[in-house]
Scaffold this active site. Structure first.
Site, short mmCIF file in Angstrom:
data_model
loop_
_atom_site.label_atom_id
_atom_site.label_comp_id
_atom_site.label_asym_id
_atom_site.label_seq_id
_atom_site.Cartn_x
_atom_site.Cartn_y
_atom_site.Cartn_z
N ASP A 8 0.95 -1.13 0.10
CA ASP A 8 -0.10 -0.09 -0.08
C ASP A 8 0.94 1.31 0.15
O ASP A 8 2.08 0.87 0.41
CB ASP A 8 -0.86 0.10 1.32
CG ASP A 8 -1.55 1.17 1.39
OD1 ASP A 8 -2.13 1.74 0.52
OD2 ASP A 8 -1.82 1.60 2.67
N ASP A 10 -0.05 5.13 0.83
CA ASP A 10 -0.40 6.07 1.99
C ASP A 10 -0.41 5.35 3.21
O ASP A 10 -1.34 4.42 3.63
CB ASP A 10 -1.93 6.71 1.70
CG ASP A 10 -1.67 7.40 0.31
OD1 ASP A 10 -1.12 8.14 -0.34
OD2 ASP A 10 -2.99 7.12 -0.25
#
Ligand code: BG6
Ligand code: MG
Length: 215
Positions: A8, A10
């Site tokens: 991922d 963020d």
């Protein structure tokens, strides 16, 4: 055995989760909608539209008003990411990416964000990854497995041979739904369904992760 890592973006590779939060807080304040850091936990990893729907709750807004609010939040967010540089890659991430590549294991980024490519460029990470799945890649956002399945497909790998690194409950749920291994970053109450829970990537080595996942 692990053949691919899907990160991922963020809150995992960089601290943009904080900028997303502040942009939503500004919008919520302007709209006099109740919102705070605590409420933001539910928005972590969640798409722009789903996030807004969680903030407005039962307040009635037209589709046009929702669109305008999403655009406004995105303007605040885009403004805040202009100053991102390679110094904003979180501690430990670059080293881990290098170890993974060195070991011949594939790397993808799987982010719900439509701004992911911009952020990846600014961080100088584009050359460190083999594939990018972002907010434009699939229709159904996390916690649906679609984004991570798309990323695994881009890498040419069976999802069962991939491990997802996530800071969000929605992301861990998406990875589990996709039949992947999971590494959760952050407080255990947020990512406790992950196979491995770590505070962050600082000092984390590929060999340690492989040992833990093979148990
Ligand atoms: C995720 C973030 O990566 O992307 C969420 O964790 C954000 O906070 C989502 O809402 C969508 O991002 P964007 O940039 O398309 O609004
Ligand atoms: Mg995240």
């Amino acid at each position: 055995n692990i053949q691919g890592f899907i990160f991922d973006l963020d809150g995992v590779l960089t601290d943009t989760a904080e900028w997303h939060y502040r942009a939503w807080q500004q919008l919520a304040d302007e709209e006099h909608l109740p919102f705070d850091r605590q409420a933001n936990e539910a928005l972590r990893g969640v798409s722009r539209r789903e996030s807004l729907l969680l903030i407005v709750g039962s307040h009635a807004y037209s589709e046009l008003e929702l669109q305008k609010m999403m655009d406004r939040k995105n303007r605040y967010y885009v403004e805040s990411i202009q100053t991102i540089t390679d110094k904003d890659v979180l501690p430990g991430a670059l080293n881990l990416l290098a170890e993974i590549r060195q070991a011949g294991i594939k790397i993808a980024i799987g982010s719900a964000s439509k701004n992911a490519k911009t952020v990846i460029e600014k961080l100088g990470l584009a050359d460190h990854v083999d594939a990018i799945a972002d907010g434009y890649s699939v229709e159904h956002p996390k916690p649906a497995p679609d984004l991570f399945l798309y990323a695994a497909h881009q890498l040419g790998l069976d999802p069962a041979h991939c491990v997802v690194v996530e800071d969000a409950a929605a992301g861990i749920a998406a990875a589990i739904a996709g039949g992947m291994w999971t590494i959760g970053l952050g407080p255990a109450d947020r990512v406790d369904s992950a196979d491995i829970v770590l505070p962050n990537l600082m000092g984390i080595h590929l060999a340690d992760l492989q040992t833990k996942l093979s148990r």
